[in-house]
Enzyme design. Structure first.
Site, PDB file in Angstrom:
ATOM      1  N   ASP A 140      52.263 -31.307 -15.717  1.00 16.79           N
ATOM      2  CA  ASP A 140      53.036 -30.376 -14.907  1.00 16.79           C
ATOM      3  C   ASP A 140      52.480 -30.329 -13.481  1.00 16.79           C
ATOM      4  O   ASP A 140      52.445 -31.349 -12.800  1.00 16.79           O
ATOM      5  CB  ASP A 140      53.012 -29.003 -15.611  1.00 16.79           C
ATOM      6  CG  ASP A 140      53.951 -27.981 -15.003  1.00 16.79           C
ATOM      7  OD1 ASP A 140      55.141 -27.982 -15.366  1.00 16.79           O
ATOM      8  OD2 ASP A 140      53.493 -27.176 -14.176  1.00 16.79           O
ATOM      9  N   ARG A 141      52.025 -29.170 -12.990  1.00 12.75           N
ATOM     10  CA  ARG A 141      51.479 -29.090 -11.632  1.00 12.75           C
ATOM     11  C   ARG A 141      50.304 -30.044 -11.472  1.00 12.75           C
ATOM     12  O   ARG A 141      50.143 -30.691 -10.429  1.00 12.75           O
ATOM     13  CB  ARG A 141      51.025 -27.672 -11.300  1.00 12.75           C
ATOM     14  CG  ARG A 141      52.031 -26.583 -11.571  1.00 12.75           C
ATOM     15  CD  ARG A 141      53.344 -26.808 -10.861  1.00 12.75           C
ATOM     16  NE  ARG A 141      53.201 -26.740  -9.414  1.00 12.75           N
ATOM     17  CZ  ARG A 141      54.164 -27.096  -8.551  1.00 12.75           C
ATOM     18  NH1 ARG A 141      55.310 -27.571  -8.999  1.00 12.75           N
ATOM     19  NH2 ARG A 141      53.972 -26.978  -7.248  1.00 12.75           N
TER      20      ARG A 141
ATOM     21  N   HIS B  70      62.653 -21.141 -11.374  1.00 12.05           N
ATOM     22  CA  HIS B  70      61.375 -20.714 -10.791  1.00 12.05           C
ATOM     23  C   HIS B  70      60.992 -21.564  -9.586  1.00 12.05           C
ATOM     24  O   HIS B  70      60.298 -21.092  -8.684  1.00 12.05           O
ATOM     25  CB  HIS B  70      60.274 -20.772 -11.851  1.00 12.05           C
ATOM     26  CG  HIS B  70      60.041 -22.135 -12.424  1.00 12.05           C
ATOM     27  ND1 HIS B  70      61.016 -22.852 -13.090  1.00 12.05           N
ATOM     28  CD2 HIS B  70      58.937 -22.936 -12.414  1.00 12.05           C
ATOM     29  CE1 HIS B  70      60.529 -24.015 -13.470  1.00 12.05           C
ATOM     30  NE2 HIS B  70      59.281 -24.096 -13.077  1.00 12.05           N
TER      31      HIS B  70
ATOM     32  N   TYR C 237      53.635 -23.589  -5.604  1.00 15.24           N
ATOM     33  CA  TYR C 237      55.029 -24.001  -5.750  1.00 15.24           C
ATOM     34  C   TYR C 237      55.729 -24.104  -4.401  1.00 15.24           C
ATOM     35  O   TYR C 237      56.544 -25.014  -4.172  1.00 15.24           O
ATOM     36  CB  TYR C 237      55.773 -23.018  -6.658  1.00 15.24           C
ATOM     37  CG  TYR C 237      55.674 -23.383  -8.116  1.00 15.24           C
ATOM     38  CD1 TYR C 237      56.662 -24.133  -8.725  1.00 15.24           C
ATOM     39  CD2 TYR C 237      54.584 -22.990  -8.882  1.00 15.24           C
ATOM     40  CE1 TYR C 237      56.593 -24.483 -10.059  1.00 15.24           C
ATOM     41  CE2 TYR C 237      54.493 -23.324 -10.221  1.00 15.24           C
ATOM     42  CZ  TYR C 237      55.496 -24.074 -10.810  1.00 15.24           C
ATOM     43  OH  TYR C 237      55.407 -24.425 -12.128  1.00 15.24           O
TER      44      TYR C 237
ATOM     45  N   HIS D 276      57.300 -29.004 -23.790  1.00 16.75           N
ATOM     46  CA  HIS D 276      56.635 -29.202 -22.505  1.00 16.75           C
ATOM     47  C   HIS D 276      55.117 -29.150 -22.623  1.00 16.75           C
ATOM     48  O   HIS D 276      54.416 -29.931 -21.977  1.00 16.75           O
ATOM     49  CB  HIS D 276      57.113 -28.119 -21.532  1.00 16.75           C
ATOM     50  CG  HIS D 276      56.513 -28.214 -20.163  1.00 16.75           C
ATOM     51  ND1 HIS D 276      56.721 -29.292 -19.324  1.00 16.75           N
ATOM     52  CD2 HIS D 276      55.702 -27.357 -19.481  1.00 16.75           C
ATOM     53  CE1 HIS D 276      56.064 -29.101 -18.186  1.00 16.75           C
ATOM     54  NE2 HIS D 276      55.441 -27.935 -18.257  1.00 16.75           N
TER      55      HIS D 276
END
Length: 292
Positions: free
Chosen positions: A107-108, A152, A212, A272
Site C-alpha cells: 500500500d503506502r 479517501h 496522502y 488487501h
C-alpha cells in the site's frame, strides 16, 4: 501481539532533517526491508518477518508519520513526499549496516518502495509491491462511480484543514472502516493488533493526511518527471495484488510492466491486507523474488 521472533531488536534512528524512525529488526543475513501500508504499522509484517528471519535480516520500520516514528509537521507539501520517505528508508538501512538491500512495501509502503527503486537503484537489489499501482497510474484508472472505492484518496487530497478535522472527529470509525471492509478474512487482524493500529492512527491524523496529500501533488510531479525521462525500475520486481483490473477496467500487469521491465506480476485471492491474510503466500513470493 507476539513479536516476530524472540530475537527482535528495536531501534530508533535519526535519518534526515532530525526525523527519527522506529524499526524492529529480526534475524541475520542479507537484508530485506518491509514497509507497511495504511492504516497500519510495522506490525502488519509480523508473520512474514518470522518466516524470512530464518535466513535474512528483516527490517520493519514505521514510516515517517506513522506508528512510533516521528511525525513532522508538513509546511510546504514536501515533508511526506515519497522521495523524502524513500530517502529515510535508505538512510535507516545504511545506519543498520546495509548499503544494499531488498525492499518490499504494501500500500503506502509500496509507493515509498517504488520511489526508492527509482531514486536509489544502486541500493535496492530487489523490489516487491503489494496491492498498489504507481501513483500516476492509480489516478488515471480512478473514474466514474467505481472511483468511490478510493473516496479517501480524494478526501485527503484536499487542502489542509477540512480533511484533518473530519477524520479527527471520529478516527476509529474512519480508519476502522478500511480495516473492516478491505479484509476477506476478518480473523487475520486480531483484536489486539486492530486496537494497536487504531491507537497509532489516532495519534497521527495530520501526518497520515499529509502523506496522502503528497500523492496528489509532489509525488505526481516526481513520477511524471521520471516517466518523461525514461527512468524505470532496473532491479527484479514482483507485484502481488487483487484483481483490481477486473473491477475497474484496466490491465494491472501492463501498467506495472511499463515501469518494471523485469516483472513478475501475480493476482491473489486474499484481501488487501494480504501479508496478514496469506502470509505464507506472500513470504513464498518474496523468496521467489530474492532468487531472481
Amino acid at each position: 501481539m507476539t513479536p516476530a521472533t524472540t530475537t527482535e531488536r528495536h531501534h530508533r534512528i535519526t535519518v534526515a532533517d532530525g526525523v527519527a524512525l522506529h524499526a524492529a529488526v529480526t534475524g541475520s543475513g542479507p537484508a530485506i526491508v518491509l514497509l507497511h501500508g495504511f492504516p497500519q504499522t510495522h506490525l502488519m509484517w509480523r508473520h512474514v518477518a518470522a518466516d524470512l528471519a530464518d535466513d535474512h535480516t528483516v527490517i520493519r520500520p514505521d514510516l515517517r508519520g506513522y506508528g512510533a516514528s516521528d511525525k513532522p509537521v508538513d509546511t510546504d507539501g514536501t515533508t511526506y513526499a515519497k522521495r523524502a520517505m524513500a530517502a529515510d528508508v535508505v538512510a535507516l538501512a545504511a545506519a543498520l549496516g546495509h548499503d544494499r538491500f531488498a525492499l518490499a512495501g504494501h500500500d503506502r509502503g509500496a509507493l515509498v518502495a517504488f520511489r526508492a527503486g527509482l531514486d536509489h537503484p544502486d541500493r535496492i537489489t530487489h523490489l516487491a509491491a503489494l496491492d498498489v499501482l504507481p501513483t500516476l497510474d492509480m489516478w488515471d484508472v480512478m473514474h466514474g462511480v467505481t472511483a468511490a472505492v478510493g473516496f479517501h484518496l480524494y478526501l485527503m487530497a484536499q487542502p489542509p484543514g477540512l480533511p484533518e478535522r473530519m477524520i479527527a472527529a471520529d478516527p476509529d470509525a474512519f480508519f476502522g472502516h478500511f480495516l473492516d471492509t478491505w479484509t476477506v478474512d476478518p480473523g487475520a487482524i486480531p483484536a489486539d493488533v486492530r486496537a494497536a493500529y487504531l491507537r497509532a492512527c489516532r495519534e497521527a491524523v495530520p501526518s497520515i493526511v499529509a502523506d496522502y496529500r503528497a500523492s496528489a501533488g509532489i509525488d505526481v510531479e516526481h513520477d511524471r518527471a521520471d516517466l518523461a525521462a525514461g527512468n524505470r525500475l532496473t532491479m527484479p520486481v514482483a507485484v502481488l495484488q487483487q484483481d483490481w483490473g477486473a473491477a475497474l477496467g484496466f490491465d494491472a500487469a501492463a501498467l506495472w510492466s511499463a515501469w518494471a521491465p523485469d516483472l513478475a506480476h501475480t493476482t491473489v485471492s486474499a484481501g488487501h491486507f494480504m501479508a496478514e491474510e496469506a502470509p505464507t503466500e506472500v513470504a513464498d513470493a518474496l523468496r521467489a523474488l530474492l532468487r531472481r
